[in-house]
Motif scaffolding. Structure first.
Motif, PDB file in Angstrom:
ATOM      1  N   VAL A   3       0.834  -1.201   0.000  1.00 43.76           N
ATOM      2  CA  VAL A   3       0.000   0.000   0.000  1.00 43.76           C
ATOM      3  C   VAL A   3       0.869   1.252   0.000  1.00 43.76           C
ATOM      4  N   LEU A   4       1.980   1.205   0.725  1.00 42.95           N
ATOM      5  CA  LEU A   4       2.928   2.306   0.739  1.00 42.95           C
ATOM      6  C   LEU A   4       4.055   1.982  -0.243  1.00 42.95           C
ATOM      7  N   THR A   5       4.421   2.966  -1.078  1.00 43.20           N
ATOM      8  CA  THR A   5       5.401   2.731  -2.132  1.00 43.20           C
ATOM      9  C   THR A   5       6.769   3.295  -1.771  1.00 43.20           C
ATOM     10  N   GLN A   6       7.749   2.420  -1.766  1.00 42.86           N
ATOM     11  CA  GLN A   6       9.136   2.822  -1.529  1.00 42.86           C
ATOM     12  C   GLN A   6       9.982   2.368  -2.711  1.00 42.86           C
ATOM     13  N   PRO A   7      11.094   3.057  -2.972  1.00 38.85           N
ATOM     14  CA  PRO A   7      12.011   2.547  -4.002  1.00 38.85           C
ATOM     15  C   PRO A   7      12.645   1.269  -3.470  1.00 38.85           C
ATOM     16  N   PRO A   8      12.830   0.264  -4.313  1.00 40.17           N
ATOM     17  CA  PRO A   8      13.388  -1.001  -3.826  1.00 40.17           C
ATOM     18  C   PRO A   8      14.838  -0.899  -3.369  1.00 40.17           C
TER      19      PRO A   8
END
Lengths: 111, 124
Positions: A3-8
């Motif tokens: 649901v929360l987007t972070q760079p990998p």
């Protein structure tokens, strides 16, 4: 899909400043606190930042958090080799199925 | 010294049940809400469930609702996770974590500290 987007991934050299972003929505980051956790290899997660920008005792002031609207970010200044870890953002989500949500995690590499 | 120690993990067949425990020490267990969080091999963190300090409220992730039950025994300083109808996708390290403040609302308080985790493998 988190649901929360972070760079990998993220990377930096010793002494540099790096930032990790966390993007959400009005039902989570937009209306609730953001938390950041650090997970060193092979260990349990550890609290790094609470209530958007507060540091627990023992966490160096090289770590800082901020929030604006439906996004948040973690900044690490004076990067050190021991900062190499996975970093996760988290927030409560007020949607119909009320629940805690985590970002997918960002693996920080110190070059 | 606050300590959380999970136990009860192991290998279980799909469709079977397992109960995890989290033994707490070093703080007044009955004053703190508690969470279960899991991490599949090589994957990120997924919140599973939370229980209020007195057991009065519980919330679950959609992925486990109706199959998992969180509970606590404040007289034994122990948190539980009853897992029924297990699936392969439930394979993960399961962590228990304390709500950061006593009598705090678990919806607006940090997870701190975390236990070391116990591995659950669902496989035939």
């Amino acid at each position: 899909q988190s649901v929360l987007t972070q760079p990998p991934s993220a990377s930096g050299t010793p002494g540099q400043r790096v930032t990790i972003s966390c993007s959400g929505s009005s039902s989570n980051i937009g209306s609730n606190y953001v938390y950041w956790y650090q997970q060193l290899p092979g260990t349990a997660p550890k609290l790094l930042i609470y209530r958007n920008n507060q540091r627990p005792s023992g966490v160096p002031d090289r770590f800082s958090g901020s929030k604006s609207g439906t996004s948040a970010s973690l900044a690490i200044s004076g990067l050190r080799s021991e900062d190499e870890a996975d970093y996760y953002c988290a927030a409560w989500d007020d949607s119909l199925s009320a629940h805690w949500v985590f970002g997918g995690g960002t693996k920080l590499t110190v070059l | 010294h606050v300590q959380l120690v999970e136990s009860g993990g192991g290998v279980v067949q799909p469709g079977r049940s397992l109960r995890l425990s989290c033994a707490a020490s070093g703080f007044t267990f009955s004053s703190y809400g508690m969470h279960w969080v899991r991490q599949a091999p090589g994957k990120g963190l997924e919140w599973v469930a939370v229980i209020w300090y007195d057991g009065s409220n519980k919330y679950y992730a959609d992925s486990v609702k109706g199959r998992f039950t969180i509970s606590r025994d404040n007289s034994k300083n122990t948190l539980y996770l009853q897992m029924n109808s297990l699936r392969a996708e439930d394979t993960a390290v399961y962590y228990c974590a304390r709500v950061g403040g006593s009598y705090s609302d678990p919806r607006e308080t940090e997870f701190d500290p975390w236990g070391q985790g116990t591995l659950v493998t669902v496989s035939s």
